[in-house]
Write a protein that holds these residues in place. Sequence first.
Motif, PDB file in Angstrom:
ATOM      1  N   ARG A  88       0.809  -1.195   0.018  1.00 17.92           N
ATOM      2  CA  ARG A  88      -0.035  -0.024  -0.018  1.00 17.92           C
ATOM      3  C   ARG A  88       0.900   1.034  -0.002  1.00 17.92           C
ATOM      4  NH1 ARG A  88      -3.470   3.477  -0.487  1.00 17.92           N
ATOM      5  NH2 ARG A  88      -5.629   3.351   0.229  1.00 17.92           N
ATOM      6  N   LYS A  89       0.539   2.109  -0.763  1.00 18.85           N
ATOM      7  CA  LYS A  89       1.355   3.272  -1.005  1.00 18.85           C
ATOM      8  C   LYS A  89       0.581   4.647  -0.172  1.00 18.85           C
ATOM      9  CE  LYS A  89       3.457   2.487  -5.480  1.00 18.85           C
ATOM     10  NZ  LYS A  89       3.417   2.995  -6.925  1.00 18.85           N
ATOM     11  N   GLY A  90       1.301   5.443   0.150  1.00 18.45           N
ATOM     12  CA  GLY A  90       0.974   6.501   1.196  1.00 18.45           C
ATOM     13  C   GLY A  90       2.006   6.956   2.086  1.00 18.45           C
ATOM     14  N   PRO A  91       1.688   7.988   2.786  1.00 17.63           N
ATOM     15  CA  PRO A  91       2.397   8.483   3.837  1.00 17.63           C
ATOM     16  C   PRO A  91       2.276   7.826   5.167  1.00 17.63           C
ATOM     17  CG  PRO A  91       0.705  10.012   3.852  1.00 17.63           C
ATOM     18  CD  PRO A  91       0.557   9.052   2.826  1.00 17.63           C
ATOM     19  N   TYR A  92       3.060   7.411   6.078  1.00 21.41           N
ATOM     20  CA  TYR A  92       2.890   7.021   7.595  1.00 21.41           C
ATOM     21  C   TYR A  92       2.490   8.219   8.347  1.00 21.41           C
ATOM     22  CZ  TYR A  92       4.825   2.439   6.696  1.00 21.41           C
ATOM     23  OH  TYR A  92       5.119   1.321   6.437  1.00 21.41           O
ATOM     24  N   VAL A 239     -12.226 -14.976  -4.764  1.00 21.99           N
ATOM     25  CA  VAL A 239     -12.083 -14.536  -6.058  1.00 21.99           C
ATOM     26  C   VAL A 239     -13.353 -13.724  -6.613  1.00 21.99           C
ATOM     27  CG1 VAL A 239     -11.546 -15.162  -8.280  1.00 21.99           C
ATOM     28  CG2 VAL A 239      -9.953 -16.177  -6.781  1.00 21.99           C
ATOM     29  N   ARG A 240     -14.421 -14.699  -6.181  1.00 25.51           N
ATOM     30  CA  ARG A 240     -15.865 -14.127  -6.689  1.00 25.51           C
ATOM     31  C   ARG A 240     -16.266 -12.719  -5.873  1.00 25.51           C
ATOM     32  NH1 ARG A 240     -19.231 -17.685  -4.723  1.00 25.51           N
ATOM     33  NH2 ARG A 240     -17.998 -19.211  -4.030  1.00 25.51           N
ATOM     34  N   GLY A 241     -15.654 -12.923  -4.555  1.00 25.38           N
ATOM     35  CA  GLY A 241     -15.826 -11.664  -3.867  1.00 25.38           C
ATOM     36  C   GLY A 241     -15.237 -10.396  -4.046  1.00 25.38           C
ATOM     37  N   LEU A 242     -13.815 -10.797  -4.558  1.00 28.24           N
ATOM     38  CA  LEU A 242     -13.087  -9.330  -5.114  1.00 28.24           C
ATOM     39  C   LEU A 242     -13.499  -8.762  -6.428  1.00 28.24           C
ATOM     40  CD1 LEU A 242      -9.649 -10.447  -3.718  1.00 28.24           C
ATOM     41  CD2 LEU A 242     -10.952  -8.551  -3.042  1.00 28.24           C
ATOM     42  N   GLN A 243     -14.198  -9.975  -7.380  1.00 28.85           N
ATOM     43  CA  GLN A 243     -14.511  -9.518  -8.528  1.00 28.85           C
ATOM     44  C   GLN A 243     -15.974  -8.581  -8.244  1.00 28.85           C
ATOM     45  OE1 GLN A 243     -14.678 -13.454 -10.263  1.00 28.85           O
ATOM     46  NE2 GLN A 243     -13.009 -13.197 -11.476  1.00 28.85           N
ATOM     47  N   ALA A 244     -16.825  -9.046  -7.607  1.00 32.14           N
ATOM     48  CA  ALA A 244     -18.060  -8.561  -7.221  1.00 32.14           C
ATOM     49  C   ALA A 244     -17.844  -7.346  -6.585  1.00 32.14           C
ATOM     50  CB  ALA A 244     -18.986  -9.477  -6.216  1.00 32.14           C
ATOM     51  N   ALA A 245     -16.893  -7.145  -5.691  1.00 30.93           N
ATOM     52  CA  ALA A 245     -16.488  -5.942  -5.035  1.00 30.93           C
ATOM     53  C   ALA A 245     -16.163  -4.960  -6.057  1.00 30.93           C
ATOM     54  CB  ALA A 245     -15.363  -5.946  -4.050  1.00 30.93           C
ATOM     55  N   ALA A 246     -15.181  -5.462  -6.979  1.00 33.22           N
ATOM     56  CA  ALA A 246     -14.565  -4.452  -8.079  1.00 33.22           C
ATOM     57  C   ALA A 246     -15.502  -4.201  -8.991  1.00 33.22           C
ATOM     58  CB  ALA A 246     -13.539  -5.101  -8.973  1.00 33.22           C
ATOM     59  N   ALA A 247     -16.465  -4.858  -9.549  1.00 30.75           N
ATOM     60  CA  ALA A 247     -17.579  -4.592 -10.413  1.00 30.75           C
ATOM     61  C   ALA A 247     -18.381  -3.718  -9.843  1.00 30.75           C
ATOM     62  CB  ALA A 247     -18.391  -5.952 -10.757  1.00 30.75           C
ATOM     63  N   ALA A 248     -18.845  -3.618  -8.459  1.00 26.60           N
ATOM     64  CA  ALA A 248     -19.579  -2.659  -7.612  1.00 26.60           C
ATOM     65  C   ALA A 248     -19.066  -1.257  -7.130  1.00 26.60           C
ATOM     66  CB  ALA A 248     -20.424  -3.431  -6.437  1.00 26.60           C
ATOM     67  N   GLN A 249     -17.709  -1.377  -7.421  1.00 18.62           N
ATOM     68  CA  GLN A 249     -17.009  -0.190  -6.794  1.00 18.62           C
ATOM     69  C   GLN A 249     -17.063  -0.095  -5.247  1.00 18.62           C
ATOM     70  OE1 GLN A 249     -14.010   1.790  -8.054  1.00 18.62           O
ATOM     71  NE2 GLN A 249     -13.955  -0.431  -8.678  1.00 18.62           N
ATOM     72  N   PRO A 268     -11.918   0.797  -2.760  1.00 14.04           N
ATOM     73  CA  PRO A 268     -12.174  -0.043  -3.631  1.00 14.04           C
ATOM     74  C   PRO A 268     -10.991  -0.901  -4.151  1.00 14.04           C
ATOM     75  CG  PRO A 268     -12.160   2.080  -4.452  1.00 14.04           C
ATOM     76  CD  PRO A 268     -11.778   2.257  -2.963  1.00 14.04           C
ATOM     77  N   VAL A 269     -11.386  -2.019  -4.849  1.00 11.32           N
ATOM     78  CA  VAL A 269     -10.400  -2.551  -5.811  1.00 11.32           C
ATOM     79  C   VAL A 269     -10.861  -2.426  -7.330  1.00 11.32           C
ATOM     80  CG1 VAL A 269      -9.272  -3.980  -3.949  1.00 11.32           C
ATOM     81  CG2 VAL A 269     -11.362  -4.728  -5.502  1.00 11.32           C
ATOM     82  N   GLN A 270      -9.807  -2.706  -8.225  1.00  5.57           N
ATOM     83  CA  GLN A 270     -10.212  -2.292  -9.438  1.00  5.57           C
ATOM     84  C   GLN A 270      -9.914  -3.227 -10.453  1.00  5.57           C
ATOM     85  OE1 GLN A 270      -9.067   1.768 -10.499  1.00  5.57           O
ATOM     86  NE2 GLN A 270     -10.112   2.693  -8.685  1.00  5.57           N
ATOM     87  N   GLY A 276      -0.133 -16.918 -13.397  1.00  3.90           N
ATOM     88  CA  GLY A 276       0.290 -18.405 -12.674  1.00  3.90           C
ATOM     89  C   GLY A 276      -0.771 -18.585 -11.662  1.00  3.90           C
ATOM     90  N   PRO A 277       0.277 -18.953 -10.308  1.00  7.49           N
ATOM     91  CA  PRO A 277      -0.777 -19.325  -9.140  1.00  7.49           C
ATOM     92  C   PRO A 277      -1.163 -18.334  -8.311  1.00  7.49           C
ATOM     93  CG  PRO A 277       1.473 -19.610  -8.686  1.00  7.49           C
ATOM     94  CD  PRO A 277       1.502 -19.290 -10.150  1.00  7.49           C
ATOM     95  N   TRP A 278      -0.819 -16.978  -8.788  1.00  3.50           N
ATOM     96  CA  TRP A 278      -1.560 -15.767  -7.875  1.00  3.50           C
ATOM     97  C   TRP A 278      -2.621 -15.264  -8.663  1.00  3.50           C
ATOM     98  CZ3 TRP A 278       1.601 -14.895  -3.638  1.00  3.50           C
ATOM     99  CH2 TRP A 278       2.765 -15.643  -3.418  1.00  3.50           C
ATOM    100  N   PHE A 279      -3.265 -14.844  -7.605  1.00  3.99           N
ATOM    101  CA  PHE A 279      -4.482 -13.857  -7.888  1.00  3.99           C
ATOM    102  C   PHE A 279      -3.996 -12.674  -7.444  1.00  3.99           C
ATOM    103  CE2 PHE A 279      -8.447 -11.670  -7.202  1.00  3.99           C
ATOM    104  CZ  PHE A 279      -9.145 -11.847  -8.358  1.00  3.99           C
ATOM    105  N   ASN A 280      -3.878 -11.446  -8.264  1.00  4.19           N
ATOM    106  CA  ASN A 280      -3.649 -10.170  -7.905  1.00  4.19           C
ATOM    107  C   ASN A 280      -4.475  -9.188  -7.935  1.00  4.19           C
ATOM    108  OD1 ASN A 280      -0.511 -11.170  -8.062  1.00  4.19           O
ATOM    109  ND2 ASN A 280      -1.448 -11.778 -10.121  1.00  4.19           N
ATOM    110  N   VAL A 281      -4.585  -8.170  -7.195  1.00  5.33           N
ATOM    111  CA  VAL A 281      -4.967  -6.805  -7.354  1.00  5.33           C
ATOM    112  C   VAL A 281      -3.653  -5.957  -7.820  1.00  5.33           C
ATOM    113  CG1 VAL A 281      -6.178  -4.879  -6.323  1.00  5.33           C
ATOM    114  CG2 VAL A 281      -6.950  -7.007  -5.489  1.00  5.33           C
ATOM    115  N   LEU A 282      -4.030  -5.137  -8.766  1.00  5.89           N
ATOM    116  CA  LEU A 282      -3.080  -4.589  -9.499  1.00  5.89           C
ATOM    117  C   LEU A 282      -3.515  -2.773  -9.778  1.00  5.89           C
ATOM    118  CD1 LEU A 282      -1.483  -6.722 -12.055  1.00  5.89           C
ATOM    119  CD2 LEU A 282      -0.750  -6.232  -9.397  1.00  5.89           C
ATOM    120  N   ASP A 283      -3.690  -2.103  -8.423  1.00  4.08           N
ATOM    121  CA  ASP A 283      -4.264  -0.805  -8.649  1.00  4.08           C
ATOM    122  C   ASP A 283      -3.085   0.037  -8.163  1.00  4.08           C
ATOM    123  OD1 ASP A 283      -6.524  -1.875  -9.198  1.00  4.08           O
ATOM    124  OD2 ASP A 283      -7.434  -1.647  -7.195  1.00  4.08           O
ATOM    125  N   PRO A 284      -3.217   1.510  -8.920  1.00  2.00           N
ATOM    126  CA  PRO A 284      -1.992   2.368  -8.582  1.00  2.00           C
ATOM    127  C   PRO A 284      -1.561   2.574  -7.305  1.00  2.00           C
ATOM    128  CG  PRO A 284      -3.644   3.225 -10.153  1.00  2.00           C
ATOM    129  CD  PRO A 284      -4.176   2.109  -9.380  1.00  2.00           C
TER     130      PRO A 284
END
Length: 347
Positions: A88-92, A239-249, A268-270, A276-284
């Motif tokens: 996660r990016k940001g300031p402490y 996987v289904r949960g993250l996909q649904a959350a992304a679709a609904a923002q 949100p996740v986008q 390969g074996p990894w499921f990824n969230v790749l947001d800025p």
Amino acid sequence: MSVTADLHPAPLAERWAQLQLTNPTTRIRDAARQLGSSEAALLATRCTGQPDAPVLRLTNDFQAILKDVSGLGRVMALTRNDSVVHERKGPYLKTSFQGPMGLTLGEDIDLRLFMQHWHFGFAVTENGRRSLQFFAPDGEAVHKIYLTEDSHAAAYDQLLARYRAPEQSLELATQPAPAPQPETPDAAIDVEGFRAGWRALQDTHDFFGLLRQFGVSRTQALRLGPPELVQRLDNDAIVRGLQAAAAAQLSIMLFVASRGCIQIHTGPVQRLVVTGPWFNVLDPDFNLHLKLEDVAQTWLVKKPTADGVVHSLELYDAQGRNLLLFFGKRKPGIPEQQAWRELISKL
């Protein structure tokens, strides 16, 4: 517990260099296991003490270091276990401590810190990336902080000058990780008392005290919990949960823990990608990497609170270790989002 020295630094350094030549993409965590060592011990082999050394030992004043990290501006926080990496990016911001327990409470970087597990600290320069890396007594990483293009490099240099350890040794003495506590047999648990305590919860944080009170492990609690409050799901539910959350923002919360830190993403996740074996969230500003084959148990968990029932998805590996917690965004005093309840009810 006896203290043991890692493999002699010269042979270890040579074998690591050889491994990097033959397998240049091997990450240090995997390299340490292949070499029968620890990640911290590998880094120590490069603490030459010279001005151009790629690794610098830090003092163990970790609470002060973490408070001063706020001066670095926007950085990337990384916490992981064997199966999940949370970045996660940001300031402490708003870092504080009460004894060994600490908090960082920014909207971007949100941490729960358990400083009794922080034992070694290094500043690392690798392929142009600069970072602060912290390790448990056995040499396993608990938390890492990477500079970004927006970080204050001068403040980083000042931090290193302030917290440089006087001794820059190539050798590192580690302690074996404590053995897991054996699980109490189900027959010895006051199951009805435990279920009554669960149903009477007023705060999700009280759940961990309930586990201690009745002497149950995390996965044992899910097996023995109130049937109306726990449900085993298929392991692809995440996987289904993250996909649904992304679709609904929908704004969600994702918790990933090492031994010394819990790191939380809220928002949100986008962009969801399988590699390969990894499921990824790749947001800025947020990346998550989940090794799906390591998920052995998935549970839908409901916890009563003063603000109503809170629903979560919990993932565990074959050893019963928690990999990830998945909630809807919420704050104390505010009921859970109805959209989150509808999403998770469909899993």
